[in-house]
Structures are given as structure tokens and as C-alpha cells.
Enzyme design. Structure first.
Site, PDB file in Angstrom:
ATOM      1  N   ARG A   1      -7.219   8.854   3.835  1.00 39.90           N
ATOM      2  CA  ARG A   1      -8.305   7.875   3.672  1.00 39.90           C
ATOM      3  C   ARG A   1      -8.956   7.565   5.015  1.00 39.90           C
ATOM      4  O   ARG A   1     -10.188   7.561   5.158  1.00 39.90           O
ATOM      5  CB  ARG A   1      -7.725   6.586   3.064  1.00 39.90           C
ATOM      6  CG  ARG A   1      -8.695   5.418   2.996  1.00 39.90           C
ATOM      7  CD  ARG A   1      -7.975   4.123   2.579  1.00 39.90           C
ATOM      8  NE  ARG A   1      -6.962   3.744   3.548  1.00 39.90           N
ATOM      9  CZ  ARG A   1      -7.203   3.051   4.670  1.00 39.90           C
ATOM     10  NH1 ARG A   1      -8.433   2.666   4.960  1.00 39.90           N
ATOM     11  NH2 ARG A   1      -6.223   2.737   5.492  1.00 39.90           N
TER      12      ARG A   1
ATOM     13  N   THR B   1      -4.291   9.932  12.958  1.00 33.78           N
ATOM     14  CA  THR B   1      -3.892   9.142  11.792  1.00 33.78           C
ATOM     15  C   THR B   1      -3.208  10.072  10.796  1.00 33.78           C
ATOM     16  O   THR B   1      -3.577  11.240  10.689  1.00 33.78           O
ATOM     17  CB  THR B   1      -5.094   8.467  11.087  1.00 33.78           C
ATOM     18  OG1 THR B   1      -4.622   7.857   9.870  1.00 33.78           O
ATOM     19  CG2 THR B   1      -6.195   9.453  10.728  1.00 33.78           C
TER      20      THR B   1
ATOM     21  N   ARG C   1       4.499   5.492  16.227  1.00 35.47           N
ATOM     22  CA  ARG C   1       3.106   5.933  16.331  1.00 35.47           C
ATOM     23  C   ARG C   1       2.445   5.373  17.580  1.00 35.47           C
ATOM     24  O   ARG C   1       1.673   6.042  18.251  1.00 35.47           O
ATOM     25  CB  ARG C   1       2.323   5.503  15.078  1.00 35.47           C
ATOM     26  CG  ARG C   1       2.585   6.414  13.880  1.00 35.47           C
ATOM     27  CD  ARG C   1       1.766   6.010  12.682  1.00 35.47           C
ATOM     28  NE  ARG C   1       2.317   4.850  12.015  1.00 35.47           N
ATOM     29  CZ  ARG C   1       1.593   3.905  11.405  1.00 35.47           C
ATOM     30  NH1 ARG C   1       0.286   3.976  11.391  1.00 35.47           N
ATOM     31  NH2 ARG C   1       2.179   2.895  10.803  1.00 35.47           N
TER      32      ARG C   1
ATOM     33  N   CYS D   1      -2.301  12.315  -7.672  1.00 39.96           N
ATOM     34  CA  CYS D   1      -2.587  13.164  -6.505  1.00 39.96           C
ATOM     35  C   CYS D   1      -3.084  12.271  -5.373  1.00 39.96           C
ATOM     36  O   CYS D   1      -3.800  11.313  -5.616  1.00 39.96           O
ATOM     37  CB  CYS D   1      -3.661  14.182  -6.887  1.00 39.96           C
ATOM     38  SG  CYS D   1      -4.616  14.782  -5.507  1.00 39.96           S
TER      39      CYS D   1
ATOM     40  N   LYS E   1       0.821  -1.217   0.000  1.00 44.07           N
ATOM     41  CA  LYS E   1       0.000   0.000   0.000  1.00 44.07           C
ATOM     42  C   LYS E   1       0.853   1.265   0.000  1.00 44.07           C
ATOM     43  O   LYS E   1       0.365   2.339  -0.316  1.00 44.07           O
ATOM     44  CB  LYS E   1      -0.989  -0.003   1.166  1.00 44.07           C
ATOM     45  CG  LYS E   1      -0.400   0.159   2.548  1.00 44.07           C
ATOM     46  CD  LYS E   1      -1.514   0.111   3.604  1.00 44.07           C
ATOM     47  CE  LYS E   1      -1.013  -0.016   5.016  1.00 44.07           C
ATOM     48  NZ  LYS E   1      -0.454   1.185   5.591  1.00 44.07           N
ATOM     49  N   ASP E   2       2.151   1.153   0.344  1.00 38.56           N
ATOM     50  CA  ASP E   2       3.048   2.317   0.336  1.00 38.56           C
ATOM     51  C   ASP E   2       3.673   2.578  -1.034  1.00 38.56           C
ATOM     52  O   ASP E   2       4.343   3.586  -1.224  1.00 38.56           O
ATOM     53  CB  ASP E   2       4.214   2.113   1.323  1.00 38.56           C
ATOM     54  CG  ASP E   2       3.757   2.078   2.771  1.00 38.56           C
ATOM     55  OD1 ASP E   2       2.670   2.622   3.058  1.00 38.56           O
ATOM     56  OD2 ASP E   2       4.479   1.509   3.603  1.00 38.56           O
TER      57      ASP E   2
ATOM     58  N   GLY F   1       5.313   8.516  11.330  1.00 34.88           N
ATOM     59  CA  GLY F   1       6.394   7.664  11.830  1.00 34.88           C
ATOM     60  C   GLY F   1       6.076   6.193  11.621  1.00 34.88           C
ATOM     61  O   GLY F   1       4.989   5.829  11.166  1.00 34.88           O
ATOM     62  N   ASN F   2       7.034   5.335  11.940  1.00 29.83           N
ATOM     63  CA  ASN F   2       6.780   3.905  11.784  1.00 29.83           C
ATOM     64  C   ASN F   2       5.823   3.440  12.888  1.00 29.83           C
ATOM     65  O   ASN F   2       5.468   4.204  13.777  1.00 29.83           O
ATOM     66  CB  ASN F   2       8.093   3.107  11.746  1.00 29.83           C
ATOM     67  CG  ASN F   2       8.873   3.196  13.050  1.00 29.83           C
ATOM     68  OD1 ASN F   2       8.302   3.093  14.137  1.00 29.83           O
ATOM     69  ND2 ASN F   2      10.174   3.391  12.958  1.00 29.83           N
ATOM     70  N   VAL F   3       5.422   2.176  12.804  1.00 23.37           N
ATOM     71  CA  VAL F   3       4.405   1.636  13.703  1.00 23.37           C
ATOM     72  C   VAL F   3       4.783   1.840  15.179  1.00 23.37           C
ATOM     73  O   VAL F   3       3.975   2.281  15.985  1.00 23.37           O
ATOM     74  CB  VAL F   3       4.197   0.133  13.405  1.00 23.37           C
ATOM     75  CG1 VAL F   3       3.265  -0.481  14.420  1.00 23.37           C
ATOM     76  CG2 VAL F   3       3.616  -0.048  12.016  1.00 23.37           C
TER      77      VAL F   3
END
Length: 306
Positions: free
Chosen positions: A127, A123, A151, A236, A81-82, A146-148
Site C-alpha cells: 500500500r 517500506t 526497521r 489476496c 491493521k495486522d 522487521g519490527n519497528v
């Protein structure tokens, strides 16, 4: 020809390393020699600006793309997804691994009363923000980067009521806490829960090795979702969700496009057969664009430029 050592490029976050080690083990089990090369990502370093303001598609993949093109690593492993829907010239998708959990979850502080009143949710995803505000219009959504691990720590140190995470990421590194609820009503990011491995287009050795790791069903579903995304956003960032799932005789698809504030929502639910999936995602996106989605995308582009 097994003598070539496949250098696996990865970011150095715990989740990224877990993903790289997973691919390494699969390749080693097939008899290939591998080594892991960790590269720091600008996405992990620049934490003071939301991703969409950096104007870079694929901030998390960019550093590894450069390392591959420079010949420092042979392949790279990413959360799919990244990855931007258009890969850099010379780099190709070589394998999509079997998908894990696709659900988003809300990690909270043990008290859910705020769901019925006012609350603050964190978040960094447009989305997730839009879908949350659509359901909870009087809530406040704050940016979280930031990474998991970062966060998760920021959530603990804050006075927020909760933060939204992909279940798969937390499950992979055993970080999923007791205080969470599944947000099964939230449509995930295209390709959420799937890992992709990319290689150089001219590297037949690595492409052949990785083809053995490819999971066809996941490849097809993520293809549909990413094609939907690519057609809608045209370069976009926007609040877009998509999920394709296999049933015994067809592929079911749900796609959504929201306004940034979550007030406007375009949704499509359709199915296709296994032999007609090639342009299916594109057609679904075009249906949304023709029914008001184009005007919404224009206004999102304007808002994000401000």
C-alpha cells in the site's frame, strides 16, 4: 469470579509489549487479575522474504492464534491493521481500543532534496509502495521488514533517503525522531492506529471483561474499513487504503485501490449515517470493483504469484 487470571498473549517486540501492557493496565484498573505471556512470532523470525510471499494471512497473529487455541493464553492484543479480516474459527474480536494517530510518516536523513529528484524509500507495505510511486514515479522503493526498532536501525545503517512508518507505532514507544514529515496525502491501512483484543468465542469471562474496554466510535470506523478491505481483496494482498472518520452528523469514508506500480488508482469518497454503516464498506468496495477494480485485482493476483 474475579479470581480467574487473564493471560494476555503478545509478541515480544517492544511495541507489542507496550500494547499488551496498555490492555493489562486497563483490565487491572477494573479489578481484573492479569499476566502477560510473550510469544515469538514467525513474522519476526522470517525476515528474508516479503510478507506477501509467505502466503500466510496474518503472519504476526498466527503464533498467538495457535497459543490461544491451545489454551496457553486467554486473550491476545494486536495492531488491528495486522489482523486478517477473517479470524480463525473459535476466536472473536472482543474489544477495539480508542484509535491513536492514523497518519503514515516519512522518516528521513535530514535532507529532503531527493523529493524533487531521484530517491530510494524503504517500506515492506504494498500500500505504501504503490502510493509513494504514484506520487514519486521516478523513485525507487525497496523492501523493509522487521519490527519497528529493527526497521529504524536498518534505515540508519542504509544509504536510503527515508522509510515509511505508521506514526502511532513510533509515538507509542517514543521512537519518533526529529527528522520526519507527515504523509497526510497517503491513505492509511484499514484500522491503522487501532488496537484490537481477541478472545475465545466460548470464554464469556474474558469477553465480558474486554467489552468494558471497547471504544464504539473506533469499532464502527474500523469495521467499515476492514469490510472494504475484505470485499476488495478476497484473500489476496493488494495496495489498499481506507479511512473512516466520525463527524458530528455522519461518517466520512475514503478508500483507495492502486496497482503495484502505483500507476493505476481507484478512489472512492462517500459518507453514511450512523445507522447505515453496516454494509457501507462493502458497498464502497463493490463500487470500485465494478468500475475497473476487479480487473486490477486479477492482475495483482497474477503479479504476486510470479
Amino acid at each position: 469470579m474475579m479470581s480467574k487470571i487473564i493471560r494476555i498473549g503478545t509478541r515480544d517486540s517492544e511495541l507489542a509489549l507496550w500494547q499488551a501492557h496498555t490492555v493489562q493496565k486497563k483490565l487491572n484498573d477494573l479489578g481484573y487479575q492479569t499476566e502477560i505471556v510473550a510469544v515469538k512470532s514467525q513474522g519476526d523470525i522470517i525476515l528474508d522474504k516479503p510478507l506477501y510471499e509467505l502466503g500466510i494471512t496474518g503472519i504476526f497473529t498466527k503464533t498467538l492464534d495457535i497459543a490461544m487455541i491451545n489454551g496457553q493464553v486467554d486473550i491476545a492484543v494486536h495492531s488491528m491493521k495486522d489482523v486478517p479480516t477473517a479470524l480463525p474459527i473459535g476466536i472473536v474480536q472482543a474489544a477495539v481500543l480508542e484509535r491513536a494517530n492514523t497518519v503514515d510518516i516519512l522518516v528521513h536523513k535530514g535532507n529532503l532534496d531527493f523529493l524533487n529528484s531521484e530517491g530510494t524509500i524503504a517500506t515492506g507495505s504494498l500500500r505504501r509502495q504503490a502510493q509513494w510511486l504514484n506520487k514519486y514515479p521516478n523513485h525507487n522503493v525497496v523492501d523493509l521488514r522487521g519490527n519497528v526498532n529493527t526497521r529504524m536501525q536498518k534505515l540508519q545503517d542504509s544509504d536510503w533517503n527515508g522509510a515509511i512508518f505508521a506514526a502511532a507505532g513510533l509515538e507509542r514507544i517514543n521512537l519518533k525522531p526529529e527528522n520526519y514529515i507527515d504523509l497526510s496525502w497517503m491513505v492509511p491501512a484499514p484500522a491503522q492506529g487501532a488496537m484490537v483484543v481477541v478472545a475465545m468465542e466460548n470464554d464469556d469471562f474474558c469477553k465480558e471483561a474486554l467489552a468494558k474496554l471497547n471504544h464504539t466510535e473506533t469499532e464502527i470506523c474500523t469495521h467499515i474499513e476492514r469490510e472494504f478491505l475484505k470485499t476488495l481483496e478476497g484473500g489476496c494482498t493488494a495496495p489498499i487504503g481506507a479511512l473512516a472518520t466520525f463527524t458530528s452528523d455522519k461518517i466520512d469514508f475514503e478508500g483507495v485501490l492502486f496497482s503495484l506500480d502505483g500507476k493505476e488508482k481507484h478512489t472512492i469518497k462517500k459518507s453514511c449515517t450512523f445507522d447505515s454503516y453496516k454494509n457501507f464498506g462493502k458497498n464502497c468496495a463493490e463500487e470500485i470493483l465494478n468500475n475497473g477494480g476487479s480487473a486490477l485485482m486479477e492482475s495483482i493476483r497474477r503479479d504476486l504469484k510470479k
